[in-house]
Design an enzyme around this catalytic site. Sequence first.
Site, PDB file in Angstrom:
ATOM      1  N   ARG A 141       1.639  10.585  -5.094  1.00  0.00           N
ATOM      2  CA  ARG A 141       1.314  10.868  -3.667  1.00  0.00           C
ATOM      3  C   ARG A 141       2.919  11.037  -2.859  1.00  0.00           C
ATOM      4  O   ARG A 141       3.192  10.327  -1.940  1.00  0.00           O
ATOM      5  CB  ARG A 141       0.691   9.723  -2.813  1.00  0.00           C
ATOM      6  CG  ARG A 141      -0.770   9.611  -3.666  1.00  0.00           C
ATOM      7  CD  ARG A 141      -1.478   8.413  -2.826  1.00  0.00           C
ATOM      8  NE  ARG A 141      -2.912   8.284  -3.238  1.00  0.00           N
ATOM      9  CZ  ARG A 141      -3.810   7.635  -2.567  1.00  0.00           C
ATOM     10  NH1 ARG A 141      -3.249   6.866  -1.502  1.00  0.00           N
ATOM     11  NH2 ARG A 141      -5.059   7.766  -3.052  1.00  0.00           N
ATOM     12  N   ASP A 183       0.870  -1.331   0.028  1.00  0.00           N
ATOM     13  CA  ASP A 183       0.098   0.058   0.186  1.00  0.00           C
ATOM     14  C   ASP A 183       0.924   1.243  -0.119  1.00  0.00           C
ATOM     15  O   ASP A 183       1.474   1.680  -1.015  1.00  0.00           O
ATOM     16  CB  ASP A 183      -0.953  -0.115   1.073  1.00  0.00           C
ATOM     17  CG  ASP A 183      -2.142   1.005   0.989  1.00  0.00           C
ATOM     18  OD1 ASP A 183      -2.614   1.075   0.108  1.00  0.00           O
ATOM     19  OD2 ASP A 183      -2.291   1.796   2.021  1.00  0.00           O
TER      20      ASP A 183
END
Length: 431
Positions: free
Chosen positions: A307, A251
């Site tokens: 991100r 993740d």
Amino acid sequence: MAVLPTWLLAMMCLLFFVGAMENTTHDNISSLPRSDETEWNQHAVTNPDEVADEVLALTEMSVRNHTERRKLGYFTCGTGNPIDDCWRCDPNWHKNRKRLADCGIGFGRNAIGGRDGRFYVVTDPRDDNPVNPRPGTLRHAVIQDRPLWIVFKRDMVIQLKQELIVNSFKTIDGRGANVHIANGGCITIQFVTNVIVHGLHIHDCKPTGNAMVRSSETHFGWRTMADGDAISIFGSSHVWIDHNSLSHCADGLVDAVMGSTAITISNNHLTHHNEVMLLGHSDSYMRDKAMQVTIAYNHFGVGLIQRMPRCRHGYFHVVNNDYTHWEMYAIGGSANPTINSQGNRYAAPKNPFAKEVTKRVDTPASHWKGWNWRSEGDLLQNGAYFTSSGAAASGSYARASSLSAKSSSLVGHITSDAGALPCRRGRQCSS
């Protein structure tokens, strides 16, 4: 023989069930005590720009000292990086490990980790039992209810069966050993305070969970599935993540959510990952307005997509980082975060459609044009561009300080030793 009333039997069964479940509480947000808003926000500062200015001042001083000494012909191990210049020049760093706790900057500068506790030496890389870990293991160290400065006796690869839940007032210090946490669960910092993670290689983290895991000497509980982050910060404060090498996780590499604040993420080398860093739980989670994070002196390297970070609600100081690769965008956000980008180097990819540093996620311009996203002293290369908004874009933003981010041209030098360092006793800690 008298027959007990049905209601009394039911009450006795309930009490028995509660007692039996005392050590098997489901460890999610609903099972933990709630704090009122004042308690939740107590670790956030009232004027985050002052903290950002302090980081700039420290960097400027380190750069000036380094430059002047070289001009005078003196050998200097200084880098212009105020964190590293605080401790790395000492060849006897291993005799004064806890000096590191005094070297933090930014919002996580007060994280002391296990400074006030004893040393704990990890001698065993195994993780046989996440509920009752054996002494000498990393899991046994991090669950203790007292401050500890955790070090490693030798090089080791630690494959965790479940996520490693770190208790308050802990430093995990990998200096002097080549320590990998890989191919299993990784680090969770949940509803605790004062944690330092330094000098580790963390990679190939896998989703784990649906199992019992111990989180302290007195508590273990049922864990639902963890996402497979390298480092997950959940409802915690005074956290410092420094000089780690992070890559290839299921993740995120570093995620901070659920009202976490007073965090510094510095000197890390991040590579080979998609969604690198998530700061903020969801657009609807208002407690993340108190989130304050410093992201400084990191190298966002090869194989990263997006991100770096992706922010919500809070205040994020992105300073003197080296962005040498991204595939989609570098810095993104939603829900009106303040993003203060200063003295970074942004080198855009060759893709002509991915030159923009910034991305407002799923938000129309009519909404995000009022968000305070500002770029000051950033070095934009290969066609990179930063879309400012809010007061910075309108020209009405004026800094109260005379400081400016002057060191973007030196970012390559300042971040050249990002990641876990190959420290050896009796020598200055350098790559």
